[in-house]
Each structure stands twice: as structure tokens, then as C-alpha cells.
Design a protein around this motif. Structure first.
Motif: not given
Length: 339
Positions: A156-176
């Protein structure tokens, strides 16, 4: 508050099996951008019967309270448990994606495909704030953590980019991750120490862009505005394999005209200087500072100054002529009660 829960728990707002605050020794949370997220601590063996492999230890982090870390390694010595716990996100390592193809999808649809492609059901919810870019990706026999953050091309990060935010079971792939923070870390206020590592070996001031099929610009090179700032001109070939020239007369919708491709190559190369700053030395600062709200003098301050992963902040030490803006790419946080 640091607490321990049974291995099957999914809600962490109560006290769990035991509150550990009085017993833990040197607890530290470590996190890197798109990297490891873990909790380490020691505790006297006699003080907790619940430090068992795969139980969950919950601790505060700079951004989120009550983050769940699963006990993964326990070492015993001199009457102490030395414990390493990985964020609950890493439960996904034990899942598997057999074979999925993601074709011309945006980031949100790709995450849905990755989530539904797991062979075992899971409690994680994937979200993203990225909406513009579409891409293709085939994922074969990867665990979901590797599918999201792996170094391989089909992730995913190599095709769409993004930086991961981890909040227990909520996984948010943020632009930055992070913000341009107003926080200042200053000597004699909250700065307790720093190290600076400045590397000039990767500086590039002259780029030869290369598109698909080895296509080069007519003029070959794009130069940095800082080309004369160094003793030598520093030249590098940069490949943009996704820039393709369409055959003349072709009805194929993919690809660009020759002039369009040239202009895109120039634009990308200029961005290497203006956005990626490849014409500047790499500087890595290791900064130690005190969270003011946890000191007696400033205990009345509540979250007026907070620093999170990805934030840009100012580091100032006038006695040593240090005044820089730097991004937080990793941290170590000590989630203990301060006196």
C-alpha cells in the motif's frame, strides 16, 4: 495509567485485571513513522501474576490514551520480568492475504480490499484521508502488516503512499502524519539534551530524469537553484518509470505525448529540489525534552504544548547556535506518573 487486561479483551476504558503504575520500572513507548510501535518495561515478578504472554498492557501515548500493547516477549532476571509488548495492530501479522488484485482503485477502496482479503476475520477498521490517486497492486501471500507497510513494490505505501496512525483497532492511513506545530523546544525551558547528525553524502544538485523505456530529456538535466552552494556539482539519475510516451498514432489512452512527458519529467525533477529537498544535507536530531504539564512548576498547563509523531517543531539552543525546524520521525515516551 498503565493497566493489564486478559488477552481476549477489546475494550480498555476500565482498570482491567490490575493497575500497574506503582510497580512498573522504566516504562517507555517507542514509535516510528511507518515503523515499529512498542512498549517496554520491567516489573518485580512478585508484583503481578498477570504478566503472561499475550495478555494486553494498556498505556498512554503522546496522542492517544489507553493504547493496547500485547505482551510478546518476557525475560526473567534477578526477580524482575523484562517485558516487550507490541501494539495491538501487530496482531495482523498472524493473518494472511492469499492472493488479491487491486485494479485502478483509490486508497479507500484498496484498504477495503486488503481488509476483506484476510483469510481470518479481524476487529480492525481501516480508513484514509487520501482520495485522489488511483493505482494497481497485486498482493500474494502477505500478512496485512506487510501488505500495508512493506518495502516491496506491491504494498500500500509504495503504490498509494501515506503514513499510518494506529489507535487500537482503528488504523488510519493518512496522507501525512502531524502538523506544523507552534511548539518550541528551548534550552533552559524544556530542552534537556540533543544530538545532531548532519550528512552531506546524499546531496543531489543536478538530476537526469529518466522515464519509461529509458527516455531522457532533450537537455538531459534539471539543475537545483543551489547547484553552486557546494564544492562539487552532485549529479544523479532519477527514474520515473510511470511516465510513458504514447506511440504516435496510437489510440491507446495510456501514456503521454512526447512533449507532455518531457514537461512532467521536468516538473518531477524540480519537485525533488523544492519538495523533497534533495539539494540539502540530511540532518537528524535526537532531542530530549520535558513535557511541561508533567512538571510541578508547569502542572497547571494542560495540553497547551503537545508533540506528536510527524509534527514539525522548533528546536532552539542559542548558546550553541541551534535554531532549526525539524520533523518528529520517531519518539520515546515515558508514560509514568510525574511528581
Amino acid at each position: 495509567m498503565i493497566k493489564v487486561f486478559k488477552s481476549t479483551e477489546t475494550k480498555f476504558d476500565k482498570n482491567g485485571l490490575q493497575v500497574l503504575d506503582k510497580y512498573v520500572i522504566d516504562p517507555v513507548v517507542s514509535e516510528e513513522v511507518n515503523g515499529i510501535f512498542q512498549l517496554d518495561f520491567s516489573i518485580p515478578i512478585k508484583k503481578s501474576k498477570y504478566i503472561e504472554k499475550e495478555n494486553i498492557v494498556v498505556a498512554p501515548t503522546p496522542k492517544f490514551d489507553n493504547q493496547a500493547f500485547r505482551i510478546s516477549q518476557i525475560r526473567k532476571s534477578n526477580g524482575l520480568y523484562h517485558v516487550t509488548c507490541y501494539h495491538i495492530f501487530y496482531d495482523l501479522i498472524h493473518n494472511l492475504i492469499e492472493d488479491i488484485s487491486i485494479v485502478n482503485m483509490g486508497a479507500s477502496a484498496a484498504l477495503d480490499k486488503i481488509s476483506s482479503g484476510c483469510v481470518n476475520s479481524h476487529p480492525f477498521i481501516f480508513t484514509t484521508d487520501m482520495s485522489n490517486k488511483t493505482a494497481n497492486c497485486r498482493i500474494v501471500r502477505y500478512n496485512p502488516v506487510k501488505a500495508l507497510l512493506g518495502d516491496d513494490d506491491n504494498t500500500f505505501v509504495n503504490r498509494w503512499g501515506g503514513e499510518i496512525e494506529r489507535n487500537n483497532f482503528k488504523i488510519n492511513m493518512k496522507k501525512r502524519l502531524g502538523i506544523d506545530s507552534s511548539v518550541q523546544v528551548r534550552y533552559r525551558k524544556n530542552l534537556t539534551g540533543y544530538e545532531a547528525d548532519i550528512d552531506y553524502t546524499q546531496v543531489t544538485t543536478k538530476i537526469m530524469p529518466k522515464a519509461a523505456d529509458g527516455v531522457l530529456l532533450p537537455e538531459k538535466y534539471v539543475e537545483s537553484p543551489k547547484i553552486n552552494h557546494y564544492h562539487l556539482i552532485k549529479t544523479k539519475v532519477v527514474e520515473y518509470s510511470d511516465i510513458k510516451i504514447k506511440d504516435e498514432g496510437s489510440q491507446d489512452s495510456e501514456g503521454l505525448s512526447r512533449e507532455e512527458a518531457f514537461e512532467e519529467m521536468r516538473r518531477r525533477a524540480r519537485l525533488e529540489f523544492s519538495q523533497n529537498h534533495v539539494d540539502e544535507p540530511r540532518a537528524n536530531y535526537k532531542v530530549s525534552f520535558v513535557d511541561l504539564e508533567k512538571t510541578k512548576e508547569y502542572k497547571h498547563i494542560k495540553k497547551l504544548e503537545s508533540v506528536n509523531l510527524g509534527d514539525n517543531l522548533k528546536v532552539i539552543h542559542k548558546d550553541e547556535n541551534v535554531d532549526v525546524t525539524a520533523r518528529v520521525i520517531s519518539y520515546k515516551y515515558y508514560p509514568h506518573t510525574w511528581g
